[in-house]
Scaffold this active site. Structure first.
Site, PDB file in Angstrom:
ATOM      1  N   CYS A   1      20.273  -6.762  14.529  1.00 29.86           N
ATOM      2  CA  CYS A   1      20.673  -5.351  14.424  1.00 29.86           C
ATOM      3  C   CYS A   1      21.775  -5.123  13.392  1.00 29.86           C
ATOM      4  O   CYS A   1      21.676  -4.225  12.551  1.00 29.86           O
ATOM      5  CB  CYS A   1      21.078  -4.797  15.792  1.00 29.86           C
ATOM      6  SG  CYS A   1      22.569  -5.520  16.509  1.00 29.86           S
TER       7      CYS A   1
ATOM      8  N   HIS B   1      25.544  -3.881  20.047  1.00 31.42           N
ATOM      9  CA  HIS B   1      24.300  -3.470  19.403  1.00 31.42           C
ATOM     10  C   HIS B   1      24.578  -2.245  18.539  1.00 31.42           C
ATOM     11  O   HIS B   1      25.423  -1.418  18.881  1.00 31.42           O
ATOM     12  CB  HIS B   1      23.236  -3.140  20.454  1.00 31.42           C
ATOM     13  CG  HIS B   1      21.869  -2.958  19.879  1.00 31.42           C
ATOM     14  ND1 HIS B   1      21.124  -4.006  19.364  1.00 31.42           N
ATOM     15  CD2 HIS B   1      21.107  -1.847  19.703  1.00 31.42           C
ATOM     16  CE1 HIS B   1      19.959  -3.547  18.920  1.00 31.42           C
ATOM     17  NE2 HIS B   1      19.935  -2.229  19.107  1.00 31.42           N
TER      18      HIS B   1
ATOM     19  N   HIS C   1      16.647   0.077  14.498  1.00 34.51           N
ATOM     20  CA  HIS C   1      17.474  -1.060  14.901  1.00 34.51           C
ATOM     21  C   HIS C   1      16.568  -2.266  15.098  1.00 34.51           C
ATOM     22  O   HIS C   1      15.344  -2.150  15.004  1.00 34.51           O
ATOM     23  CB  HIS C   1      18.240  -0.726  16.193  1.00 34.51           C
ATOM     24  CG  HIS C   1      17.361  -0.377  17.345  1.00 34.51           C
ATOM     25  ND1 HIS C   1      17.482  -0.957  18.577  1.00 34.51           N
ATOM     26  CD2 HIS C   1      16.326   0.505  17.474  1.00 34.51           C
ATOM     27  CE1 HIS C   1      16.579  -0.460  19.404  1.00 34.51           C
ATOM     28  NE2 HIS C   1      15.863   0.435  18.750  1.00 34.51           N
TER      29      HIS C   1
END
Length: 163
Positions: free
Chosen positions: A65, A118, A134
């Site tokens: 990510c 994340h 992502h």
């Protein structure tokens, strides 16, 4: 007779048009489209769709990510840190209602370590949906909606890096 005349005129017109078009020597002017930084970064990130996940990856052979976000912003000469937690310290805070394409979304995924672990890049706003790209461990680089329960409940904050 009228049908034959109409057919003859139509066919003749078409042949003349094709001849003129084939011999047209007017210069072809290339059209240059100037993309904004936001459009460039989103377009570059989208070129990685369906790239498999790889921890530490930053190429089409594998991407994580933060690698996706860092690599995409590098394309517009914005240098970001390598981890999502460090990235979350960059830019200006943005409220949920003011999120726009190009903004970064930060998440706390419970099964992972750290408060921010994340990151995704907003690609499109289609109220009430906020779509972001992502890289996930199971599906690689994909697009999701921030309205999906999993992402909405894991959302921590949004930041704007492109002014």
């Amino acid at each position: 007779m009228k049908q034959q005349l109409f057919l003859f005129i139509s066919l003749s017109s078409f042949i003349i048009y094709c001849y003129v078009k084939a011999n047209d020597t007017s210069p072809v002017v290339p059209v240059t489209i100037k993309l904004s930084k936001t459009e460039k970064v989103i377009g570059f990130a989208n070129s990685f769709l369906n790239t498999p996940y790889r921890a530490g990856g930053t190429t089409k052979s594998g991407m994580d990510c933060s690698g996706l976000v860092q690599t995409s912003f590098k394309e517009i000469d914005i240098k970001l840190p390598r981890s999502s937690a460090e990235m979350s310290d960059f830019g200006n805070a943005v409220s949920w209602k003011n999120i726009k394409p190009g903004d970064l979304l930060f998440f706390n995924i419970e099964r992972l370590e750290g408060n921010i672990n994340h990151v995704g890049l907003v690609t499109e706003i289609a109220k009430p949906d906020i779509y972001f790209i992502h890289s996930t461990t199971k599906k690689g680089v994909i697009t999701n909606s921030l309205q999906e329960n999993y992402w909405a409940t894991s959302f921590v904050k949004a930041k704007r890096v492109i002014n």
